[in-house]
Every structure is written in structure tokens, then in C-alpha cells.
Motif scaffolding. Structure first.
Motif, PDB file in Angstrom:
ATOM      1  N   CYS A  39      23.696 -15.280  98.900  1.00  0.00           N
ATOM      2  CA  CYS A  39      23.623 -13.947  98.285  1.00  0.00           C
ATOM      3  C   CYS A  39      22.170 -13.613  97.959  1.00  0.00           C
ATOM      4  CB  CYS A  39      24.486 -13.905  97.026  1.00  0.00           C
ATOM      5  SG  CYS A  39      26.241 -14.183  97.352  1.00  0.00           S
ATOM      6  N   TYR A  40      21.540 -12.868  98.827  1.00  0.00           N
ATOM      7  CA  TYR A  40      20.106 -12.609  98.784  1.00  0.00           C
ATOM      8  C   TYR A  40      19.701 -11.882  97.500  1.00  0.00           C
ATOM      9  CZ  TYR A  40      15.539 -10.925 100.466  1.00  0.00           C
ATOM     10  OH  TYR A  40      14.207 -10.650 100.614  1.00  0.00           O
ATOM     11  N   LYS A  41      18.704 -12.444  96.804  1.00  0.00           N
ATOM     12  CA  LYS A  41      18.087 -11.870  95.608  1.00  0.00           C
ATOM     13  C   LYS A  41      19.008 -11.777  94.388  1.00  0.00           C
ATOM     14  CE  LYS A  41      14.139  -9.443  97.519  1.00  0.00           C
ATOM     15  NZ  LYS A  41      13.358  -8.183  97.543  1.00  0.00           N
ATOM     16  N   VAL A  42      20.169 -12.399  94.428  1.00  0.00           N
ATOM     17  CA  VAL A  42      21.042 -12.447  93.261  1.00  0.00           C
ATOM     18  C   VAL A  42      20.743 -13.755  92.523  1.00  0.00           C
ATOM     19  CG1 VAL A  42      23.422 -12.480  92.440  1.00  0.00           C
ATOM     20  CG2 VAL A  42      22.777 -11.018  94.374  1.00  0.00           C
ATOM     21  N   LYS A  43      20.250 -13.631  91.289  1.00  0.00           N
ATOM     22  CA  LYS A  43      19.726 -14.792  90.577  1.00  0.00           C
ATOM     23  C   LYS A  43      20.326 -14.905  89.181  1.00  0.00           C
ATOM     24  CE  LYS A  43      15.227 -14.195  92.833  1.00  0.00           C
ATOM     25  NZ  LYS A  43      13.779 -13.966  92.603  1.00  0.00           N
ATOM     26  N   ALA A  44      20.291 -16.119  88.650  1.00  0.00           N
ATOM     27  CA  ALA A  44      20.782 -16.371  87.297  1.00  0.00           C
ATOM     28  C   ALA A  44      19.869 -15.729  86.272  1.00  0.00           C
ATOM     29  CB  ALA A  44      20.867 -17.871  87.037  1.00  0.00           C
ATOM     30  N   ARG A  45      20.466 -15.173  85.204  1.00  0.00           N
ATOM     31  CA  ARG A  45      19.664 -14.647  84.106  1.00  0.00           C
ATOM     32  C   ARG A  45      19.047 -15.780  83.292  1.00  0.00           C
ATOM     33  NH1 ARG A  45      17.497 -10.974  85.726  1.00  0.00           N
ATOM     34  NH2 ARG A  45      18.330 -11.746  87.691  1.00  0.00           N
ATOM     35  N   SER A  46      19.536 -16.989  83.461  1.00  0.00           N
ATOM     36  CA  SER A  46      18.923 -18.184  82.876  1.00  0.00           C
ATOM     37  C   SER A  46      19.032 -19.308  83.891  1.00  0.00           C
ATOM     38  CB  SER A  46      19.638 -18.594  81.587  1.00  0.00           C
ATOM     39  OG  SER A  46      19.268 -19.917  81.200  1.00  0.00           O
ATOM     40  N   THR A  47      17.979 -20.100  84.019  1.00  0.00           N
ATOM     41  CA  THR A  47      18.038 -21.221  84.955  1.00  0.00           C
ATOM     42  C   THR A  47      19.022 -22.294  84.511  1.00  0.00           C
ATOM     43  OG1 THR A  47      16.115 -22.222  83.865  1.00  0.00           O
ATOM     44  CG2 THR A  47      15.706 -20.867  85.820  1.00  0.00           C
ATOM     45  N   ASP A  48      19.531 -22.196  83.288  1.00  0.00           N
ATOM     46  CA  ASP A  48      20.550 -23.138  82.813  1.00  0.00           C
ATOM     47  C   ASP A  48      21.955 -22.756  83.268  1.00  0.00           C
ATOM     48  OD1 ASP A  48      18.703 -24.720  81.455  1.00  0.00           O
ATOM     49  OD2 ASP A  48      18.907 -23.556  79.611  1.00  0.00           O
ATOM     50  N   PHE A  49      22.124 -21.538  83.757  1.00  0.00           N
ATOM     51  CA  PHE A  49      23.469 -21.064  84.088  1.00  0.00           C
ATOM     52  C   PHE A  49      24.003 -21.753  85.353  1.00  0.00           C
ATOM     53  CE2 PHE A  49      23.040 -16.625  81.926  1.00  0.00           C
ATOM     54  CZ  PHE A  49      23.271 -17.225  80.694  1.00  0.00           C
ATOM     55  N   ARG A  50      25.285 -22.109  85.290  1.00  0.00           N
ATOM     56  CA  ARG A  50      26.012 -22.668  86.428  1.00  0.00           C
ATOM     57  C   ARG A  50      27.387 -22.011  86.464  1.00  0.00           C
ATOM     58  NH1 ARG A  50      21.589 -24.293  86.374  1.00  0.00           N
ATOM     59  NH2 ARG A  50      20.770 -26.406  86.609  1.00  0.00           N
ATOM     60  N   LEU A  51      27.913 -21.789  87.659  1.00  0.00           N
ATOM     61  CA  LEU A  51      29.293 -21.315  87.762  1.00  0.00           C
ATOM     62  C   LEU A  51      29.919 -21.823  89.045  1.00  0.00           C
ATOM     63  CD1 LEU A  51      29.621 -18.842  90.036  1.00  0.00           C
ATOM     64  CD2 LEU A  51      28.622 -17.473  88.226  1.00  0.00           C
ATOM     65  N   ALA A  52      31.236 -21.954  89.026  1.00  0.00           N
ATOM     66  CA  ALA A  52      32.032 -22.262  90.213  1.00  0.00           C
ATOM     67  C   ALA A  52      33.433 -21.724  89.963  1.00  0.00           C
ATOM     68  CB  ALA A  52      32.081 -23.765  90.486  1.00  0.00           C
ATOM     69  N   GLY A  53      33.936 -20.965  90.894  1.00  0.00           N
ATOM     70  CA  GLY A  53      35.276 -20.401  90.747  1.00  0.00           C
ATOM     71  C   GLY A  53      35.592 -19.485  91.915  1.00  0.00           C
ATOM     72  N   ARG A  54      36.779 -18.915  91.878  1.00  0.00           N
ATOM     73  CA  ARG A  54      37.204 -18.018  92.956  1.00  0.00           C
ATOM     74  C   ARG A  54      36.991 -16.561  92.565  1.00  0.00           C
ATOM     75  NH1 ARG A  54      39.522 -20.589  97.176  1.00  0.00           N
ATOM     76  NH2 ARG A  54      40.137 -22.754  96.790  1.00  0.00           N
ATOM     77  N   ALA A  55      36.668 -15.764  93.566  1.00  0.00           N
ATOM     78  CA  ALA A  55      36.223 -14.390  93.346  1.00  0.00           C
ATOM     79  C   ALA A  55      37.353 -13.446  92.958  1.00  0.00           C
ATOM     80  CB  ALA A  55      35.549 -13.867  94.612  1.00  0.00           C
ATOM     81  N   TRP A  56      37.065 -12.627  91.953  1.00  0.00           N
ATOM     82  CA  TRP A  56      37.876 -11.461  91.569  1.00  0.00           C
ATOM     83  C   TRP A  56      36.943 -10.275  91.723  1.00  0.00           C
ATOM     84  CZ3 TRP A  56      38.825  -7.196  88.624  1.00  0.00           C
ATOM     85  CH2 TRP A  56      40.165  -6.844  88.351  1.00  0.00           C
ATOM     86  N   THR A  57      37.181  -9.426  92.722  1.00  0.00           N
ATOM     87  CA  THR A  57      36.156  -8.482  93.162  1.00  0.00           C
ATOM     88  C   THR A  57      36.388  -7.053  92.683  1.00  0.00           C
ATOM     89  OG1 THR A  57      37.287  -7.952  95.228  1.00  0.00           O
ATOM     90  CG2 THR A  57      35.815  -9.861  95.253  1.00  0.00           C
TER      91      THR A  57
END
Length: 226
Positions: A39-57
Motif C-alpha cells: 500500500c504505497y505511501k500509507v504509513k503508521a502514525r506511530s512507528t510503534d503501531f502494529r496491526l493484523a486482521g481481515r479487512a472491513w472496507t
């Protein structure tokens, strides 16, 4: 248009597998299989952030007259889902703020990914709620954009995201694993991860890096069809 047949998140083994891998490794696996999921240029608002899950769009469009709603969907999102908002990459109007952050955090949603911007960043940092977006700015999306549809395919940073796809985010950005390819992508990523760990361990034991890379076929790890 709204559909309700989203597989969005169930707790499953493949989400757990993805959560153990970093986005760089998963990106290499996507390249090896010829899949565009970065996902080009989509970045975390904090470098500490992590996520994993299924998309709800959710898909946004320009506001009509009279305008539609920007976001009265939050109570329909299942626990553990990643909310994926496609605002066409717009950076002049937000589609996410502190009320949504507070409710999403309280309800156990895994995080939010935005093809566009968010605001009220201070609260997501305080709560540790993972938000990934192109940027942040304060101007509201009210009367500027509106929800067009939920649980349909959307585009996030030039990558296609379908309801139920796996999203993985960390300090390097966000990747999407299409649900029809997730077993192959995860298997390739795990192979790359184990090879790179073996290279590190060999170098710690005194082996030259070029020899370790040759032994564990480093230069073929990301090459398509190798």
C-alpha cells in the motif's frame, strides 16, 4: 450500495501467521508471487503501531447535496477487523477522528487503514490504537465526502483490498494479502524469514555474508518463479 456478506474478522490461523511476520518479508513474498499488495505511501502514525486482521472496507466519494454521512458504520464492524477506508487518496479532508478512535479501541477493532488522512492523532497515540494513513490534518470530511458503499473492493495506496483480505501493518507500512492467495503468500514469507534468520545466525558464527547469502540462496528469495 451496502453488502453484508463480508468474511471480516474471524480469529484464524492465517491472521496469526501474518502477525508474526514483518511487512518487509511479506512484501518480498508478494513480489516473488507477482502480487501487488504493498500500500504505497500509507504509513503508521506511530512507528510503534502494529496491526493484523481481515479487512472491513468502506468506499468514499464526493459529498452530494444534501450530503450523506461520513461515518455512522462503527457499530457494525466486528471485533478484530481492520477498518479499511478508501477516500481516493485525498489529503484535503479527513475521514477518521477521535470519536471513531475511542469507539474502535473500546470495541477491540484491530486498527484502521486509510487511503487518505485522519485527524486527532493525539488520542490514537495515547490509546495505542493503530492508524495507518497517507498523512494527518485537521479539516473535516463532513459536507465534503460521504460513504458510498461498505464491504466492496477498494483501493489503498495502489493495492486492491477486498473484504476479508488480510492486512498487516508495522513501522514500514501496510501490505494486503488477497484471501485467494494467502496460503501461498504466507508460505513464501515464512520461507524467506527462516532463510534470513539462518543467514544472520551463520554470520554471527563467523561466516562471511556473501558466503551465507550464497548458501541460503538469498538472491533468489524474492525473485519470481525461483
Amino acid at each position: 450500495m451496502t453488502t453484508n456478506d463480508n468474511p471480516a474478522t474471524r480469529s484464524d490461523r492465517n491472521v496469526e501467521r501474518a502477525g508474526k511476520l514483518d511487512t518487509a518479508t511479506l512484501s518480498d513474498a508478494l513480489d516473488k508471487l507477482g502480487i501487488n499488495g504493498q500500500c504505497y505511501k500509507v504509513k503508521a502514525r506511530s512507528t510503534d503501531f502494529r496491526l493484523a486482521g481481515r479487512a472491513w472496507t468502506i468506499k468514499y466519494g464526493p459529498a452530494a447535496n444534501p450530503p450523506g454521512t461520513v461515518g455512522d458504520y462503527i457499530d457494525d464492524v466486528p471485533e478484530g477487523a481492520v477498518i479499511v477506508l478508501d477516500n481516493g487518496g485525498r489529503e484535503d479532508a479527513t475521514v477518521w477522528g477521535d470519536i471513531l478512535t475511542e469507539i474502535a479501541h473500546r470495541r477491540g477493532i484491530a486498527g484502521t487503514v486509510i487511503n487518505g488522512i485522519c485527524r486527532d492523532v493525539a488520542l490514537c497515540l495515547k490509546l495505542g490504537y493503530p492508524i495507518f494513513s497517507r498523512d494527518h490534518w485537521m479539516r473535516t470530511g463532513k459536507d465534503r465526502v460521504q460513504v458510498e458503499a461498505t464491504n466492496i473492493p477498494v483501493n489503498i495506496g495502489e493495492a486492491r483490498v477486498q473484504p476479508g483480505d488480510i492486512l498487516r501493518g508495522d513501522a514500514d507500512g501496510v501490505i494486503v494479502i488477497p484471501h485467494e492467495h494467502e496460503d501461498a503468500v504466507l508460505e513464501a514469507a515464512e520461507t524467506i524469514h527462516h532463510a534470513e534468520e539462518a543467514i544472520r545466525e551463520a554470520c554471527r558464527g563467523g561466516m562471511r555474508l556473501d558466503e551465507a547469502r550464497k548458501q541460503f540462496k538469498y538472491h533468489q528469495l524474492q525473485t519470481r518463479g525461483k
